[in-house]
Design a protein around this motif. Structure first.
Motif, mmCIF file in Angstrom:
data_model
loop_
_atom_site.group_PDB
_atom_site.id
_atom_site.type_symbol
_atom_site.label_atom_id
_atom_site.label_comp_id
_atom_site.label_asym_id
_atom_site.label_seq_id
_atom_site.Cartn_x
_atom_site.Cartn_y
_atom_site.Cartn_z
ATOM 1 N N ILE A 48 0.839 -1.206 0.000
ATOM 2 C CA ILE A 48 0.000 0.000 0.000
ATOM 3 C C ILE A 48 0.873 1.255 0.000
ATOM 4 O O ILE A 48 0.627 2.196 -0.762
ATOM 5 N N GLU A 49 1.900 1.263 0.824
ATOM 6 C CA GLU A 49 2.785 2.433 0.896
ATOM 7 C C GLU A 49 3.512 2.657 -0.427
ATOM 8 O O GLU A 49 3.667 3.797 -0.873
ATOM 9 N N LEU A 50 3.949 1.570 -1.063
ATOM 10 C CA LEU A 50 4.635 1.696 -2.348
ATOM 11 C C LEU A 50 3.694 2.225 -3.425
ATOM 12 O O LEU A 50 4.087 3.035 -4.266
ATOM 13 N N LYS A 51 2.446 1.774 -3.406
ATOM 14 C CA LYS A 51 1.471 2.255 -4.390
ATOM 15 C C LYS A 51 1.171 3.742 -4.186
ATOM 16 O O LYS A 51 1.011 4.481 -5.154
ATOM 17 N N ILE A 52 1.126 4.171 -2.944
ATOM 18 C CA ILE A 52 0.908 5.592 -2.654
ATOM 19 C C ILE A 52 2.104 6.409 -3.154
ATOM 20 O O ILE A 52 1.938 7.465 -3.777
ATOM 21 N N GLU A 53 3.303 5.907 -2.901
ATOM 22 C CA GLU A 53 4.504 6.595 -3.365
ATOM 23 C C GLU A 53 4.534 6.657 -4.896
ATOM 24 O O GLU A 53 4.895 7.679 -5.486
ATOM 25 N N HIS A 54 4.131 5.561 -5.545
ATOM 26 C CA HIS A 54 4.088 5.519 -7.010
ATOM 27 C C HIS A 54 3.098 6.550 -7.550
ATOM 28 O O HIS A 54 3.393 7.256 -8.531
ATOM 29 N N ALA A 55 1.950 6.667 -6.919
ATOM 30 C CA ALA A 55 0.956 7.653 -7.343
ATOM 31 C C ALA A 55 1.508 9.074 -7.192
ATOM 32 O O ALA A 55 1.274 9.941 -8.043
ATOM 33 N N GLY A 56 2.244 9.308 -6.126
ATOM 34 C CA GLY A 56 2.856 10.617 -5.917
ATOM 35 C C GLY A 56 3.885 10.933 -6.990
ATOM 36 O O GLY A 56 3.955 12.067 -7.485
ATOM 37 N N LEU A 57 4.678 9.928 -7.375
ATOM 38 C CA LEU A 57 5.653 10.136 -8.439
ATOM 39 C C LEU A 57 4.963 10.394 -9.772
ATOM 40 O O LEU A 57 5.436 11.201 -10.584
ATOM 41 N N ASN A 58 3.848 9.706 -10.017
ATOM 42 C CA ASN A 58 3.070 9.958 -11.234
ATOM 43 C C ASN A 58 2.634 11.410 -11.292
ATOM 44 O O ASN A 58 2.776 12.076 -12.323
ATOM 45 N N ALA A 59 2.093 11.902 -10.197
ATOM 46 C CA ALA A 59 1.617 13.283 -10.143
ATOM 47 C C ALA A 59 2.772 14.269 -10.336
ATOM 48 O O ALA A 59 2.637 15.260 -11.061
ATOM 49 N N LEU A 60 3.890 13.992 -9.704
ATOM 50 C CA LEU A 60 5.049 14.871 -9.814
ATOM 51 C C LEU A 60 5.606 14.870 -11.237
ATOM 52 O O LEU A 60 5.965 15.923 -11.778
ATOM 53 N N ALA A 61 5.667 13.693 -11.864
ATOM 54 C CA ALA A 61 6.150 13.601 -13.243
ATOM 55 C C ALA A 61 5.210 14.346 -14.187
ATOM 56 O O ALA A 61 5.658 15.051 -15.099
ATOM 57 N N ASP A 62 3.912 14.209 -13.971
ATOM 58 C CA ASP A 62 2.938 14.933 -14.803
ATOM 59 C C ASP A 62 3.096 16.435 -14.641
ATOM 60 O O ASP A 62 3.069 17.187 -15.613
ATOM 61 N N ALA A 63 3.265 16.888 -13.413
ATOM 62 C CA ALA A 63 3.426 18.318 -13.161
ATOM 63 C C ALA A 63 4.715 18.832 -13.796
ATOM 64 O O ALA A 63 4.735 19.917 -14.385
ATOM 65 N N THR A 64 5.777 18.045 -13.692
ATOM 66 C CA THR A 64 7.063 18.440 -14.277
ATOM 67 C C THR A 64 6.966 18.504 -15.799
ATOM 68 O O THR A 64 7.528 19.401 -16.425
ATOM 69 N N ALA A 65 6.228 17.579 -16.391
ATOM 70 C CA ALA A 65 6.081 17.541 -17.846
ATOM 71 C C ALA A 65 5.278 18.726 -18.367
ATOM 72 O O ALA A 65 5.406 19.089 -19.537
ATOM 73 N N HIS A 66 4.463 19.325 -17.511
ATOM 74 C CA HIS A 66 3.616 20.431 -17.949
ATOM 75 C C HIS A 66 4.144 21.808 -17.537
ATOM 76 O O HIS A 66 3.452 22.803 -17.680
ATOM 77 N N THR A 67 5.360 21.848 -17.014
ATOM 78 C CA THR A 67 5.951 23.136 -16.666
ATOM 79 C C THR A 67 6.689 23.688 -17.876
ATOM 80 O O THR A 67 7.060 22.953 -18.785
ATOM 81 N N SER A 68 6.889 24.957 -17.867
ATOM 82 C CA SER A 68 7.607 25.565 -18.984
ATOM 83 C C SER A 68 8.740 26.400 -18.419
ATOM 84 O O SER A 68 8.486 27.273 -17.587
ATOM 85 N N PRO A 69 9.962 26.198 -18.778
ATOM 86 C CA PRO A 69 10.452 25.149 -19.668
ATOM 87 C C PRO A 69 10.520 23.810 -18.940
ATOM 88 O O PRO A 69 10.670 23.755 -17.708
ATOM 89 N N ILE A 70 10.422 22.735 -19.686
ATOM 90 C CA ILE A 70 10.450 21.391 -19.102
ATOM 91 C C ILE A 70 11.878 21.059 -18.675
ATOM 92 O O ILE A 70 12.826 21.238 -19.439
ATOM 93 N N ASP A 71 12.005 20.582 -17.456
ATOM 94 C CA ASP A 71 13.305 20.133 -16.941
ATOM 95 C C ASP A 71 13.461 18.664 -17.336
ATOM 96 O O ASP A 71 13.000 17.761 -16.642
#
Length: 67
Positions: free
Chosen positions: A13-36
Motif C-alpha cells: 500500500i505504501e509503495l502504491k501511494i509513493e508511485h501515485a505521488g511520483l506519477n503526479a510529480l512527473a505529470d506536473a514536471t512535464a507540464h511546466t515551462s520550460p520542461i526540466d
C-alpha cells in the motif's frame, strides 16, 4: 485482514501511494515551462524502479505457500 506496520500488505500500500505521488510529480514536471528534461527522466526512472518493486511484491504475495 490484520495489517501491522511491517506486513508485506502494508508495504505494498505504501509503495502504491509513493508511485501515485511520483506519477503526479512527473505529470506536473512535464507540464511546466520550460520542461526540466533531466528531472523528468529521473522521476520516470524512479517510478519504473518502484513499479518493478511493486510487481515483485505482488507476485510474492500471490504465490501459494509451500505445504
Amino acid at each position: 485482514m490484520d495489517l501491522n506496520h511491517h506486513s508485506p500488505q502494508r508495504l505494498l500500500i505504501e509503495l502504491k501511494i509513493e508511485h501515485a505521488g511520483l506519477n503526479a510529480l512527473a505529470d506536473a514536471t512535464a507540464h511546466t515551462s520550460p520542461i526540466d528534461e533531466l528531472q523528468l527522466r529521473r522521476l520516470k526512472k524512479q517510478r519504473l524502479k518502484l513499479r518493478d518493486k511493486i510487481s515483485r511484491l505482488e507476485l510474492s504475495l500471490s504465490l501459494p505457500e509451500p505445504a
